[in-house]
Scaffold this active site. Structure first.
Site, PDB file in Angstrom:
ATOM      1  N   GLY A 113       0.789  -1.220   0.000  1.00  0.00           N
ATOM      2  CA  GLY A 113       0.000   0.000   0.000  1.00  0.00           C
ATOM      3  C   GLY A 113       0.823   1.271   0.000  1.00  0.00           C
ATOM      4  O   GLY A 113       0.300   2.341   0.322  1.00  0.00           O
ATOM      5  N   ARG A 114       2.095   1.157  -0.322  1.00  0.00           N
ATOM      6  CA  ARG A 114       3.008   2.295  -0.305  1.00  0.00           C
ATOM      7  C   ARG A 114       3.186   2.901   1.084  1.00  0.00           C
ATOM      8  O   ARG A 114       3.653   4.026   1.223  1.00  0.00           O
ATOM      9  CB  ARG A 114       2.553   3.383  -1.295  1.00  0.00           C
ATOM     10  CG  ARG A 114       2.682   2.974  -2.777  1.00  0.00           C
ATOM     11  CD  ARG A 114       4.129   2.645  -3.100  1.00  0.00           C
ATOM     12  NE  ARG A 114       4.372   2.421  -4.527  1.00  0.00           N
ATOM     13  CZ  ARG A 114       4.465   1.226  -5.110  1.00  0.00           C
ATOM     14  NH1 ARG A 114       4.275   0.136  -4.380  1.00  0.00           N
ATOM     15  NH2 ARG A 114       4.751   1.103  -6.381  1.00  0.00           N
TER      16      ARG A 114
END
Length: 211
Positions: free
Chosen positions: A189-190
């Protein structure tokens, strides 16, 4: 495929403060060892950023050749572009990227030349053709063509035939004296992990940064 559409999901690992040492050099060494164990290609390759006389950034790849409790070291031609820039502005920033481990190390600090004895010791350990190359190449200077460079290599090879090759005065090492070190670990999800260490009054301070 448009490069803007490229995506990678990072899932290998994470960084939890309770598991991290207070001294970042311990983690630096651990990550290098793990990169070696994972057989990462060129595990000691790093991007070295310097500053031009005009104040612009300039970056290139070099090889990390050692770290200790205070600094990281690399070797080059003192008369190269990076050598001239470090003479003018003796500070640098570096990034090491290991895609296979989804990891990155960034560090920065003041730069000093290694002693002549330290540079000579490392120079003697290099392959003979690399030592010849240090004499043959006027690094960062224009050359007319490949042939000119190869002819210069042959000239130097003949000059030192049957002899020990001494270190050129224009070649040697630098040490980047650690002021900051940051460890980056890719996460889903960064929401990547970034742990930032900064040296202040001889003590390392640590904090987490938003990705």
């Amino acid at each position: 495929m448009d490069i803007a559409d490229l995506r990678k999901r990072y899932t290998r690992n994470g960084l939890d403060e309770k598991d991290l040492p207070l001294n970042p050099i311990e983690l630096f060494r651990m990550w290098i060892d793990e990169a070696l164990d994972a057989e990462v290609p060129e595990p000691n390759a790093m991007a070295l950023a310097t500053v031009t006389e005009a104040g612009a950034p300039n970056v290139r790849m070099v090889l990390l050749k050692g770290i200790d409790e205070l600094s990281a070291r690399f070797f080059t031609n003192y008369q190269s572009r990076k050598g001239r820039e470090l003479e003018s502005t003796p500070s640098a920033a570096c990034t090491i990227w290991w895609a296979e481990l989804e990891r990155q190390i960034r560090f920065s600090g003041r730069v000093k030349k290694l002693s002549v004895a330290e540079s000579e010791e490392y120079f003697r350990s290099r392959p003979r053709e690399s030592r010849i190359g240090a004499w043959a190449s006027e690094q960062s200077r224009p050359v007319a063509n490949r042939t000119e460079l190869e002819e210069r290599f042959i000239e130097v090879e003949q000059m030192f035939e049957g002899k020990e090759i001494p270190k050129p005065q224009h070649w040697g090492g630098y040490k980047i004296i650690f002021e900051t070190i940051e460890f980056w670990q890719g996460r889903p999800g960064r929401l990547h992990d970034r742990i930032f260490y900064q040296l202040s009054s001889g003590k390392w301070n640590r904090q987490r940064l938003a990705p």
